[in-house]
Design an enzyme around this catalytic site. Structure first.
Site, PDB file in Angstrom:
ATOM      1  N   THR A   1      -7.352  32.257 -17.889  1.00 26.65           N
ATOM      2  CA  THR A   1      -6.395  31.215 -17.394  1.00 26.65           C
ATOM      3  C   THR A   1      -6.636  30.021 -18.261  1.00 26.65           C
ATOM      4  O   THR A   1      -7.185  29.966 -19.199  1.00 26.65           O
ATOM      5  CB  THR A   1      -6.564  31.125 -15.990  1.00 26.65           C
ATOM      6  OG1 THR A   1      -7.789  30.791 -15.513  1.00 26.65           O
ATOM      7  CG2 THR A   1      -5.891  32.163 -15.035  1.00 26.65           C
TER       8      THR A   1
ATOM      9  N   THR B   1     -16.804  36.358 -29.176  1.00 24.43           N
ATOM     10  CA  THR B   1     -15.651  36.161 -28.092  1.00 24.43           C
ATOM     11  C   THR B   1     -16.097  35.010 -27.147  1.00 24.43           C
ATOM     12  O   THR B   1     -15.960  33.828 -27.664  1.00 24.43           O
ATOM     13  CB  THR B   1     -15.368  37.097 -27.176  1.00 24.43           C
ATOM     14  OG1 THR B   1     -16.560  37.651 -26.665  1.00 24.43           O
ATOM     15  CG2 THR B   1     -14.529  38.584 -28.122  1.00 24.43           C
TER      16      THR B   1
ATOM     17  N   ASN C   1     -16.302  32.723 -16.158  1.00 20.97           N
ATOM     18  CA  ASN C   1     -15.617  33.764 -15.556  1.00 20.97           C
ATOM     19  C   ASN C   1     -14.353  33.961 -14.695  1.00 20.97           C
ATOM     20  O   ASN C   1     -13.696  34.647 -14.673  1.00 20.97           O
ATOM     21  CB  ASN C   1     -16.516  34.955 -15.032  1.00 20.97           C
ATOM     22  CG  ASN C   1     -17.417  35.497 -16.101  1.00 20.97           C
ATOM     23  OD1 ASN C   1     -16.927  36.214 -17.174  1.00 20.97           O
ATOM     24  ND2 ASN C   1     -18.693  35.242 -16.083  1.00 20.97           N
TER      25      ASN C   1
ATOM     26  N   GLU D   1     -23.401  34.267 -20.706  1.00 19.45           N
ATOM     27  CA  GLU D   1     -22.647  33.428 -20.236  1.00 19.45           C
ATOM     28  C   GLU D   1     -23.469  32.462 -19.048  1.00 19.45           C
ATOM     29  O   GLU D   1     -23.959  32.901 -18.239  1.00 19.45           O
ATOM     30  CB  GLU D   1     -21.482  34.092 -19.441  1.00 19.45           C
ATOM     31  CG  GLU D   1     -20.548  34.624 -20.614  1.00 19.45           C
ATOM     32  CD  GLU D   1     -19.356  35.440 -19.958  1.00 19.45           C
ATOM     33  OE1 GLU D   1     -18.415  36.109 -20.689  1.00 19.45           O
ATOM     34  OE2 GLU D   1     -19.301  35.422 -18.778  1.00 19.45           O
TER      35      GLU D   1
ATOM     36  N   THR E   1     -24.225  48.545 -26.939  1.00 20.19           N
ATOM     37  CA  THR E   1     -24.006  47.252 -26.477  1.00 20.19           C
ATOM     38  C   THR E   1     -22.478  46.932 -26.560  1.00 20.19           C
ATOM     39  O   THR E   1     -21.761  47.701 -26.613  1.00 20.19           O
ATOM     40  CB  THR E   1     -24.707  46.415 -27.270  1.00 20.19           C
ATOM     41  OG1 THR E   1     -24.535  45.184 -26.790  1.00 20.19           O
ATOM     42  CG2 THR E   1     -24.197  46.648 -28.626  1.00 20.19           C
TER      43      THR E   1
ATOM     44  N   LYS F   1     -22.809  40.881 -30.938  1.00 20.28           N
ATOM     45  CA  LYS F   1     -21.748  39.952 -30.046  1.00 20.28           C
ATOM     46  C   LYS F   1     -21.846  40.501 -28.519  1.00 20.28           C
ATOM     47  O   LYS F   1     -22.019  41.590 -28.512  1.00 20.28           O
ATOM     48  CB  LYS F   1     -20.373  39.803 -30.863  1.00 20.28           C
ATOM     49  CG  LYS F   1     -19.710  41.101 -30.312  1.00 20.28           C
ATOM     50  CD  LYS F   1     -18.547  41.277 -29.225  1.00 20.28           C
ATOM     51  CE  LYS F   1     -18.399  39.911 -28.750  1.00 20.28           C
ATOM     52  NZ  LYS F   1     -17.534  40.432 -27.337  1.00 20.28           N
TER      53      LYS F   1
END
Lengths: 406, 406
Positions: free
Chosen positions: B406, B153, B401, B277, B190, B179
């Site tokens: 959006t 993702t 994030n 991230e 996880t 992932k």
């Protein structure tokens, strides 16, 4: 970046309190970084302090001195927290107390020291000691704004609050200042808060009221979940208003005082959140429908601490799934997800474990647009509730905290 | 931005496993977003799942199906988590299972469904059902890399691991993919992890090993403290290697398997952190000297979750005071701060409650410069320890994030 933080209010004299400020050059030039409060003889002084085991040297000394003598001076420095400094930290904090005691002729135990700033560096004693005479030289009853500025670190604005109330023909005033913008998740106290009233009140009553009200104000705010080593909140009652000394929290005057005192404490606590590092939103997280209050508190703090919720708030993104995911992992015993309801700024967003049938994405966008966000999460289990105030998580927060020391 | 994440390894055939991938167009065009694992008849399948009360619809169905029939197919989609979708979410998840069961002639209970992606939006059943035939059409033993890509993702790279070991003249293989990059603070599982071996092993033994090893791998990583609603980790033993079926965890072959299986699981878990991230650092937080292991675990996670520690790591700033402040608030009973020691990448930074006497700021800068940071915090109280892996907190995290939907 501060969110809806008003100008520092006009604070009139609180009889029995004088304030002096000075530039010691502790960390930055041309910054007032030493503040001294002078309290009249006989003032009642109460305090609550950080529960962090690595509490700073001044916190330890403050707690010791508070029980030993009538407190006469609060000595506050910014630029250095004197925390993580071991035994020598206690010695340096005590040296600054001794210097102020010598200048003023009171006992060293009558001095309460406070430090805030960088952790782990030795306190520059000589600079602070050298600044004490000039702070004493400008002691004045009108220095509240200067004190608010003097205790700032990463704060962008000084924070103050004032309330007066009448009772039985007498007028009482309560004034306070606070500071803090990061490492904010107070536990039994805040970064630094000082609230003074002219009421006459027994110190045990004042301590009990302070402890209760802290749990509805400073202990219900969070910027980034990190509890400081230096959190301290002090309440002073000078006894100059003319009343017979309050000796019980059940007296009607005590109850009137609590109402005004709570307003001051909440305004000061909210001001810290409004000026939270990188804040673009002021967020009220209200959790209702809990079986026990501690569940409501826990869920509210978990929502307020979630980086994913905070970044969605920053983006004004109605990503309500992230809020439900937090509720699901918060560890509430017996939680039935099918009874959970979520409102944001009045819009019903989720019910029965999923999106509300009438919810449209445009409602969410409208709900999340304002600077002030009120989240109401109903657990649907009981009647207990709690409220926590927080901010969003922005680029500015990362910038401030990645560059604070360097 | 991934930190030290190696290329996807060459994964050879795991006998009894075939993989197919397809483009269903769930969220983005030209993205493989449906992955099907075909397991041979008789394979042992074990699973651990999120403890989040708002667990997603596919997780609930997976847990139910796992006990009912021999699992034959794993059906995975990205782009939509089918979480926070209430009762209709269960119906849609089941519909995709039924479609795959119809195409393959197995019972619907032999299908295990998995979804990951946005929370709270209805699962696009028709798109997934339409993609199933094309995924089945390209079933192949060499599709491991495509599967790693297919389950991504916000991941920037696919994550895979392979180990082989020999025992008593036979060769065994263990291969896996995972992932996840955000909402990572697994609890008993996880984001998504699939590990397959050709070993023959009783399903109860496999389940017991999986549960233990998850606690040394996926349950010890955190990116941002948020536990997903969809965490699932599946282990498959196809039984094609030729050994007599393992029926006890005490067998020497089981012990040899555990060693290799732990390596695969840790590599896959670390890969998620390395691709966290916005990550610029891979951080190992080791807490030693605890009286009970759970204290070590708690302190390690508190350090790993602190936004102030994470932003200091991002800045390569040796702001060790923030680490001590976290330890102090972590609630370790009987903590004596004067016995705490801190090492960063081999440099002694703090001891006796303060900065180490020999510590110089340049040591700290040197210690914090690499991409791989190893923090060792000694509580000085006992002999228990634990390790947690995490990342720093960067501007990129906020960007990802705040912009994810959006």
């Amino acid at each position: 970046m501060a969110v809806g933080l008003h100008d520092f209010p006009l604070i009139p004299e609180i009889k029995g309190i004088r304030i002096g400020v000075a530039e010691a050059g502790i960390k930055k030039p041309n910054k007032k970084d030493v503040v001294i409060f002078e309290l009249c003889e006989g003032a009642s002084v109460a305090g609550v302090f950080t529960q962090n085991a690595f509490c700073a040297a001044p916190v330890r000394i403050c707690q010791k001195h508070l029980g030993l003598a009538g407190s006469r001076y609060l000595l506050i420095n910014t630029g250095n927290a004197n925390a993580g400094t071991g035994k020598s930290g206690l010695e340096t904090a005590l040296k600054t107390c001794e210097a102020l005691a010598n200048e003023t002729g009171v006992s060293v135990e009558a001095i309460l020291p406070f430090s805030t700033g960088v952790i782990g560096e030795p306190l520059p004693v000589a600079k602070i000691v050298a600044a004490i005479p000039s702070a004493l030289a400008n002691l004045s009853a009108d220095n509240w704004r200067s004190a608010g500025v003097g205790i700032m670190t990463t704060d962008t604005l000084p924070k103050g609050s004032i309330r007066t109330f009448e009772f039985d023909g007498l007028t009482y005033s309560i004034a306070g200042i606070s500071k803090g913008a990061g490492m904010i998740r107070p536990n039994m106290a805040t970064m630094l808060g000082y609230v003074c009233s002219d009421i006459a009140m027994d110190v045990d009553v004042l301590q009990s009221i302070l402890k209760d009200v802290v749990n509805k104000s400073f202990n219900r705010i969070t910027v980034d979940s990190d509890t400081s080593t230096n959190d301290s909140c002090i309440a002073v009652a000078t006894g100059m208003a003319g009343n017979t000394k309050v000796t019980s929290v059940d007296e009607p005057l005590a109850q009137a005082f609590i109402v005004a005192f709570t307003e001051v404490m909440q305004e000061l606590a909210h001001a810290i959140v409004r000026d939270g590092e990188g804040a673009t939103k002021f967020v009220t997280v209200e959790v209702v429908g809990a079986v026990i209050e501690s569940d409501a508190t826990k869920v509210a703090f978990e929502i307020a601490h979630s980086p994913l919720v905070k970044t969605a708030l920053f983006a004004s993104d109605p990503n309500w799934g992230r809020i439900l995911a937090v509720v699901g992992r918060a560890g509430v015993e017996g939680l039935d997800v099918d009874r959970v309801q979520l409102h944001i700024n009045g819009f019903e967003v989720a019910r029965d474990g999923g999106r509300s049938p009438d919810y449209l994405e445009e409602h969410g966008k409208q709900a999340m647009a304002p600077q002030e966000i009120h989240i109401v999460l109903d657990l649907g289990m009981g009647v207990e509730s709690d409220i926590v105030w927080t901010t969003d998580f922005s680029h500015e927060y990362v910038t401030i905290n990645a560059e604070y020391r360097t």
